[in-house]
Scaffold this motif. Structure first.
Motif, PDB file in Angstrom:
ATOM      1  N   VAL A  44      55.617 -34.391 -29.832  1.00  0.00           N
ATOM      2  CA  VAL A  44      55.736 -33.107 -30.538  1.00  0.00           C
ATOM      3  C   VAL A  44      55.672 -31.965 -29.526  1.00  0.00           C
ATOM      4  CG1 VAL A  44      54.619 -31.547 -32.190  1.00  0.00           C
ATOM      5  CG2 VAL A  44      54.902 -33.970 -32.754  1.00  0.00           C
ATOM      6  N   ARG A  45      54.739 -32.042 -28.571  1.00  0.00           N
ATOM      7  CA  ARG A  45      54.640 -30.996 -27.535  1.00  0.00           C
ATOM      8  C   ARG A  45      55.878 -30.968 -26.652  1.00  0.00           C
ATOM      9  NH1 ARG A  45      49.278 -32.791 -27.575  1.00  0.00           N
ATOM     10  NH2 ARG A  45      49.557 -34.053 -25.710  1.00  0.00           N
ATOM     11  N   LEU A  46      56.429 -32.152 -26.319  1.00  0.00           N
ATOM     12  CA  LEU A  46      57.647 -32.216 -25.511  1.00  0.00           C
ATOM     13  C   LEU A  46      58.805 -31.530 -26.228  1.00  0.00           C
ATOM     14  CD1 LEU A  46      59.153 -33.361 -22.986  1.00  0.00           C
ATOM     15  CD2 LEU A  46      59.666 -35.370 -24.390  1.00  0.00           C
ATOM     16  N   VAL A  47      58.965 -31.832 -27.499  1.00  0.00           N
ATOM     17  CA  VAL A  47      60.049 -31.232 -28.284  1.00  0.00           C
ATOM     18  C   VAL A  47      59.849 -29.719 -28.393  1.00  0.00           C
ATOM     19  CG1 VAL A  47      61.031 -31.088 -30.617  1.00  0.00           C
ATOM     20  CG2 VAL A  47      60.659 -33.307 -29.542  1.00  0.00           C
ATOM     21  N   TYR A  59      67.322 -24.016 -20.549  1.00  0.00           N
ATOM     22  CA  TYR A  59      67.865 -25.376 -20.585  1.00  0.00           C
ATOM     23  C   TYR A  59      69.027 -25.396 -21.556  1.00  0.00           C
ATOM     24  CZ  TYR A  59      68.056 -30.471 -20.893  1.00  0.00           C
ATOM     25  OH  TYR A  59      68.465 -31.769 -20.844  1.00  0.00           O
ATOM     26  N   ARG A  60      70.192 -25.786 -21.049  1.00  0.00           N
ATOM     27  CA  ARG A  60      71.400 -25.751 -21.884  1.00  0.00           C
ATOM     28  C   ARG A  60      72.118 -27.087 -21.970  1.00  0.00           C
ATOM     29  NH1 ARG A  60      74.205 -19.969 -20.718  1.00  0.00           N
ATOM     30  NH2 ARG A  60      72.298 -18.748 -20.747  1.00  0.00           N
ATOM     31  N   ARG A  61      71.503 -28.151 -21.476  1.00  0.00           N
ATOM     32  CA  ARG A  61      72.197 -29.444 -21.403  1.00  0.00           C
ATOM     33  C   ARG A  61      71.917 -30.346 -22.590  1.00  0.00           C
ATOM     34  NH1 ARG A  61      70.102 -30.405 -15.393  1.00  0.00           N
ATOM     35  NH2 ARG A  61      70.999 -28.534 -14.502  1.00  0.00           N
ATOM     36  N   VAL A  62      71.644 -29.799 -23.732  1.00  0.00           N
ATOM     37  CA  VAL A  62      71.342 -30.608 -24.909  1.00  0.00           C
ATOM     38  C   VAL A  62      72.351 -30.258 -26.001  1.00  0.00           C
ATOM     39  CG1 VAL A  62      69.611 -28.967 -25.748  1.00  0.00           C
ATOM     40  CG2 VAL A  62      69.502 -31.332 -26.480  1.00  0.00           C
ATOM     41  N   VAL A  99      59.843 -38.905 -40.598  1.00  0.00           N
ATOM     42  CA  VAL A  99      61.019 -38.075 -40.293  1.00  0.00           C
ATOM     43  C   VAL A  99      61.048 -37.738 -38.807  1.00  0.00           C
ATOM     44  CG1 VAL A  99      62.059 -35.792 -40.651  1.00  0.00           C
ATOM     45  CG2 VAL A  99      61.283 -37.122 -42.614  1.00  0.00           C
ATOM     46  N   LEU A 100      59.922 -37.283 -38.275  1.00  0.00           N
ATOM     47  CA  LEU A 100      59.873 -36.955 -36.845  1.00  0.00           C
ATOM     48  C   LEU A 100      60.172 -38.180 -35.984  1.00  0.00           C
ATOM     49  CD1 LEU A 100      56.863 -34.537 -36.281  1.00  0.00           C
ATOM     50  CD2 LEU A 100      59.253 -34.130 -35.763  1.00  0.00           C
ATOM     51  N   GLY A 101      59.585 -39.311 -36.331  1.00  0.00           N
ATOM     52  CA  GLY A 101      59.805 -40.528 -35.556  1.00  0.00           C
ATOM     53  C   GLY A 101      61.266 -40.940 -35.514  1.00  0.00           C
ATOM     54  N   MET A 102      61.944 -40.827 -36.650  1.00  0.00           N
ATOM     55  CA  MET A 102      63.371 -41.182 -36.684  1.00  0.00           C
ATOM     56  C   MET A 102      64.193 -40.231 -35.818  1.00  0.00           C
ATOM     57  SD  MET A 102      63.955 -42.491 -40.647  1.00  0.00           S
ATOM     58  CE  MET A 102      64.515 -40.907 -41.125  1.00  0.00           C
ATOM     59  N   VAL A 103      63.904 -38.949 -35.899  1.00  0.00           N
ATOM     60  CA  VAL A 103      64.652 -37.974 -35.103  1.00  0.00           C
ATOM     61  C   VAL A 103      64.315 -38.128 -33.623  1.00  0.00           C
ATOM     62  CG1 VAL A 103      65.041 -35.509 -34.683  1.00  0.00           C
ATOM     63  CG2 VAL A 103      64.916 -36.371 -37.026  1.00  0.00           C
ATOM     64  N   SER A 109      67.416 -40.191 -25.649  1.00  0.00           N
ATOM     65  CA  SER A 109      68.137 -40.016 -24.386  1.00  0.00           C
ATOM     66  C   SER A 109      68.206 -38.535 -23.998  1.00  0.00           C
ATOM     67  CB  SER A 109      69.537 -40.630 -24.455  1.00  0.00           C
ATOM     68  OG  SER A 109      70.320 -39.965 -25.421  1.00  0.00           O
ATOM     69  N   ASP A 110      68.372 -37.643 -24.965  1.00  0.00           N
ATOM     70  CA  ASP A 110      68.377 -36.206 -24.671  1.00  0.00           C
ATOM     71  C   ASP A 110      66.988 -35.733 -24.239  1.00  0.00           C
ATOM     72  OD1 ASP A 110      71.119 -35.755 -25.247  1.00  0.00           O
ATOM     73  OD2 ASP A 110      70.661 -35.685 -27.397  1.00  0.00           O
ATOM     74  N   LEU A 111      65.938 -36.302 -24.844  1.00  0.00           N
ATOM     75  CA  LEU A 111      64.573 -35.933 -24.455  1.00  0.00           C
ATOM     76  C   LEU A 111      64.252 -36.449 -23.053  1.00  0.00           C
ATOM     77  CD1 LEU A 111      62.712 -36.557 -27.837  1.00  0.00           C
ATOM     78  CD2 LEU A 111      63.171 -34.349 -26.747  1.00  0.00           C
ATOM     79  N   ARG A 112      64.750 -37.639 -22.717  1.00  0.00           N
ATOM     80  CA  ARG A 112      64.551 -38.160 -21.359  1.00  0.00           C
ATOM     81  C   ARG A 112      65.297 -37.298 -20.332  1.00  0.00           C
ATOM     82  NH1 ARG A 112      62.501 -43.281 -20.386  1.00  0.00           N
ATOM     83  NH2 ARG A 112      61.888 -44.442 -22.243  1.00  0.00           N
ATOM     84  N   ALA A 113      66.492 -36.846 -20.696  1.00  0.00           N
ATOM     85  CA  ALA A 113      67.238 -35.954 -19.800  1.00  0.00           C
ATOM     86  C   ALA A 113      66.477 -34.646 -19.595  1.00  0.00           C
ATOM     87  CB  ALA A 113      68.636 -35.687 -20.360  1.00  0.00           C
TER      88      ALA A 113
END
Length: 132
Positions: A44-47, A59-62, A99-103, A109-113
């Motif tokens: 949640v904090r990462l998002v 950050y514009r690469r998402v 819901v959060l877990g599914m998203v 992969s976008d979060l890892r990037a």
């Protein structure tokens, strides 16, 4: 049977069903590893960080659809009005977490990037599995 009796019987049945579901959820949560809950909070904090960096245009690469899905899921989690009201013990939180877990899974992969861009180790957010 009068309509008042029917309403009382229906309410009693609803209450019993809710109690049974609450007990089932409580049993399930007892089996959940506390480290998974901590990892969930870190995600949640990462998002939140990603959305802040996107909003400030750092950050514009998402993809926009990832930003939209994460924003909507986070809003669903934070706002008290949703499919299962948060005032219902356990059930209210469980649907938000689902819901959060599914998203989170769909956006991994976008979060890892984003972690790579931010110079952050993804292990606390995703474990040791290295995926794309």
């Amino acid at each position: 049977m009068s309509s008042a009796t029917s309403r009382v019987a229906g309410a009693a049945g609803d209450a019993l069903g809710m109690a049974w579901r609450g007990a089932a959820i409580a049993r399930h949560l007892k089996r959940v590893d506390p480290r998974r809950l901590a990892q969930f909070a870190r995600r949640v904090r990462l998002v939140t960080g990603l959305l802040t960096d996107v909003g400030s245009r750092r950050y514009r690469r998402v993809p926009w659809k990832t930003v939209g899905a994460l924003s909507a899921a986070l809003a669903y989690f934070l706002l008290p009005v949703d499919a299962v009201p948060d005032v219902i013990p356990l059930s209210g939180f469980l649907d938000d977490a689902l819901v959060l877990g599914m998203v989170f899974g769909a956006a991994e992969s976008d979060l890892r990037a984003y972690c790579a861009w931010a110079g952050v180790d993804p292990t606390p957010y995703f474990g040791t599995d290295d995926v794309g």
